[in-house]
Design a protein around this motif. Structure first.
Motif, short mmCIF file in Angstrom:
data_model
loop_
_atom_site.label_atom_id
_atom_site.label_comp_id
_atom_site.label_asym_id
_atom_site.label_seq_id
_atom_site.Cartn_x
_atom_site.Cartn_y
_atom_site.Cartn_z
N ALA A 1 0.83 -1.20 0.00
CA ALA A 1 0.00 0.00 0.00
C ALA A 1 0.87 1.26 0.00
CB ALA A 1 -0.91 -0.01 1.22
N ALA A 2 2.03 1.18 0.63
CA ALA A 2 2.91 2.36 0.76
C ALA A 2 3.73 2.62 -0.51
CB ALA A 2 3.84 2.19 1.96
N VAL A 3 4.04 1.55 -1.25
CA VAL A 3 5.04 1.69 -2.33
C VAL A 3 4.65 2.64 -3.48
CG1 VAL A 3 4.47 -0.50 -3.48
CG2 VAL A 3 6.71 0.41 -3.72
N PRO A 4 3.39 2.69 -3.94
CA PRO A 4 3.12 3.64 -5.03
C PRO A 4 3.29 5.09 -4.61
CG PRO A 4 1.19 2.25 -4.62
CD PRO A 4 2.21 1.88 -3.61
N ARG A 5 3.14 5.36 -3.32
CA ARG A 5 3.32 6.73 -2.82
C ARG A 5 4.79 7.12 -2.92
NH1 ARG A 5 -1.34 4.98 -0.34
NH2 ARG A 5 -2.74 6.70 0.10
N VAL A 6 5.63 6.21 -2.48
CA VAL A 6 7.07 6.44 -2.53
C VAL A 6 7.54 6.53 -4.00
CG1 VAL A 6 9.23 5.18 -2.11
CG2 VAL A 6 7.53 5.36 -0.30
N ALA A 7 6.96 5.66 -4.85
CA ALA A 7 7.37 5.59 -6.26
C ALA A 7 6.95 6.82 -7.05
CB ALA A 7 6.80 4.33 -6.90
N ALA A 8 6.05 7.64 -6.49
CA ALA A 8 5.58 8.83 -7.22
C ALA A 8 6.49 10.04 -6.98
CB ALA A 8 4.15 9.17 -6.79
N ILE A 9 7.47 9.90 -6.10
CA ILE A 9 8.32 11.05 -5.73
C ILE A 9 9.48 11.20 -6.73
CG2 ILE A 9 9.78 12.01 -3.90
CD1 ILE A 9 8.00 10.41 -1.89
N PRO A 10 9.54 12.34 -7.45
CA PRO A 10 10.57 12.49 -8.50
C PRO A 10 12.00 12.26 -8.01
CG PRO A 10 8.92 14.21 -8.71
CD PRO A 10 8.61 13.48 -7.43
N LYS A 11 12.33 12.72 -6.79
CA LYS A 11 13.72 12.52 -6.32
C LYS A 11 14.01 11.04 -6.05
CE LYS A 11 15.22 16.98 -4.96
NZ LYS A 11 14.75 18.09 -4.18
N VAL A 12 13.00 10.32 -5.64
CA VAL A 12 13.17 8.87 -5.45
C VAL A 12 13.42 8.22 -6.81
CG1 VAL A 12 11.92 6.74 -4.89
CG2 VAL A 12 11.83 8.69 -3.32
N ARG A 13 12.65 8.62 -7.80
CA ARG A 13 12.80 8.01 -9.13
C ARG A 13 14.17 8.34 -9.73
NH1 ARG A 13 8.18 5.34 -10.10
NH2 ARG A 13 9.26 4.42 -11.86
N ALA A 14 14.67 9.56 -9.45
CA ALA A 14 16.00 9.93 -9.97
C ALA A 14 17.06 9.04 -9.30
CB ALA A 14 16.27 11.40 -9.69
N TRP A 15 16.91 8.79 -8.01
CA TRP A 15 17.87 7.93 -7.29
C TRP A 15 17.80 6.51 -7.87
CZ3 TRP A 15 18.04 3.45 -4.52
CH2 TRP A 15 19.16 3.23 -3.73
N MET A 16 16.57 6.02 -8.07
CA MET A 16 16.40 4.65 -8.59
C MET A 16 17.01 4.53 -9.99
SD MET A 16 14.78 2.62 -6.46
CE MET A 16 14.03 2.86 -4.83
N LYS A 17 16.83 5.56 -10.80
CA LYS A 17 17.36 5.49 -12.16
C LYS A 17 18.88 5.33 -12.13
CE LYS A 17 17.38 7.75 -16.64
NZ LYS A 17 16.70 8.68 -17.54
N LYS A 18 19.52 6.14 -11.28
CA LYS A 18 20.98 6.07 -11.18
C LYS A 18 21.41 4.66 -10.76
CE LYS A 18 23.17 7.72 -7.69
NZ LYS A 18 23.19 8.57 -6.54
N VAL A 19 20.77 4.14 -9.75
CA VAL A 19 21.15 2.82 -9.21
C VAL A 19 20.81 1.70 -10.20
CG1 VAL A 19 20.61 1.17 -7.37
CG2 VAL A 19 21.08 3.56 -6.81
N GLN A 20 19.62 1.80 -10.83
CA GLN A 20 19.22 0.73 -11.76
C GLN A 20 20.13 0.69 -12.98
OE1 GLN A 20 14.96 1.44 -12.13
NE2 GLN A 20 14.67 0.98 -9.97
N ARG A 21 20.57 1.85 -13.45
CA ARG A 21 21.48 1.85 -14.60
C ARG A 21 22.84 1.22 -14.23
NH1 ARG A 21 20.16 4.38 -19.47
NH2 ARG A 21 22.39 4.46 -19.96
N GLN A 22 23.21 1.35 -12.95
CA GLN A 22 24.48 0.76 -12.51
C GLN A 22 24.48 -0.76 -12.60
OE1 GLN A 22 25.04 2.18 -8.53
NE2 GLN A 22 25.50 4.28 -9.18
N CYS A 23 23.28 -1.35 -12.68
CA CYS A 23 23.20 -2.82 -12.70
C CYS A 23 23.92 -3.42 -13.90
CB CYS A 23 21.73 -3.28 -12.70
SG CYS A 23 20.89 -2.93 -11.15
N ILE A 24 24.15 -2.67 -14.96
CA ILE A 24 24.79 -3.29 -16.13
C ILE A 24 26.24 -3.69 -15.84
CG2 ILE A 24 23.38 -2.44 -18.07
CD1 ILE A 24 25.47 -0.38 -18.60
N ARG A 25 26.74 -3.26 -14.70
CA ARG A 25 28.10 -3.74 -14.38
C ARG A 25 28.11 -5.25 -14.11
NH1 ARG A 25 27.58 -1.13 -8.82
NH2 ARG A 25 27.69 -2.85 -7.36
#
Ligand code: DC
Length: 222
Positions: free
Chosen positions: A97-121
């Motif tokens: 129930a809490a996760v879509p609220r957190v996922a809607a925050i632009p700064k959270v998404r920017a952090w996730m993008k940085k970390v998720q792109r790092q996965c290609i290592r």
């Protein structure tokens, strides 16, 4: 040097993303990344730290300072928090129930993008989520979008013993301003309402192989 390939699998909740992404990753020998688990981990951590998930600034501040690490175990990427991998804890109804609220925050998404792109290592990836083909790896040629009817998706969740309002979660995910759930341009769309996961994953794998052959055929001869 070969650039790692990314297979992007997006779609609605309970559309079979996890099951199929795991099968595709195992079949191709690629690394599996569940980005929903990363958002769930942050939501769970907020609840644990008693941070109000509707307080955008507090969540963004927590996301800036939490101590995380990416590791790859048994062909799957894990996000550790304070050295711990919260696996079961992030699947509770409270976290869902809490996760879509957190996922809607632009700064959270920017952090996730940085970390998720790092996965290609870790190598070639099969990455599942809501914005992989549109926002995280828009440059990939391998984009899939899974969907199924609401009744079928609700049935699947209930069979897993989970009771949740999927329509509401989809609406939140699709209507948020930051990287909303949508079909990526050029994605192969698969409505798998009447399909088994074997059939769905076979379609995805066949399409990947077809495209890989196409890339090899049109490339310079070596
Ligand atoms: O796939 P899942 O149900 O574990 O995802 C949990 C939530 O995280 C879901 O509400 C959508 C959100 N999410 C997202 O916004 N972007 C992603 N790439 C993955 C998940």
């Amino acid at each position: 040097m070969n650039v790692p390939l990314v297979i992007a699998i997006d779609g609605t909740s309970a559309s079979g993303k996890s099951t199929n992404a795991r099968i595709v990753a195992r079949t191709l020998g690629y690394i599996y990344v569940d980005t929903g688990a990363m958002y769930r981990t942050l939501a769970w951590y907020c609840l644990k730290q008693k941070v109000d998930v509707d307080d955008t600034r507090a969540v963004a501040a927590l996301c800036r300072r939490w101590k995380t690490e990416l590791v790859c175990v048994d062909g799957q990427v894990r996000l550790l928090v304070d050295g711990v991998y919260p696996e079961k804890e992030i699947r509770t109804a409270e976290t869902s129930a809490a996760v879509p609220r957190v996922a809607a925050i632009p700064k959270v998404r920017a952090w996730m993008k940085k970390v998720q792109r790092q996965c290609i290592r870790f190598g070639n990836l099969v990455m599942e989520g809501r914005d992989i083909g549109t926002n995280i790896f828009p440059e990939t040629e391998f984009k899939f979008y899974l969907d199924a009817s609401l009744s079928e998706r609700s049935r699947r969740r209930a069979a897993d013993g989970v009771k949740e309002n999927l329509a509401e979660r989809d609406q939140r995910d699709s209507e948020r301003a930051a990287a909303p759930l949508m079909i990526p341009l050029g994605a192969t769309v698969i409505n798998n309402s009447g399909m088994t996961s074997e059939e769905t994953s076979a379609r995805i794998i066949a399409e990947i192989r077809r495209r890989l052959d196409g890339v090899a055929d049109s490339g310079p001869s070596l």
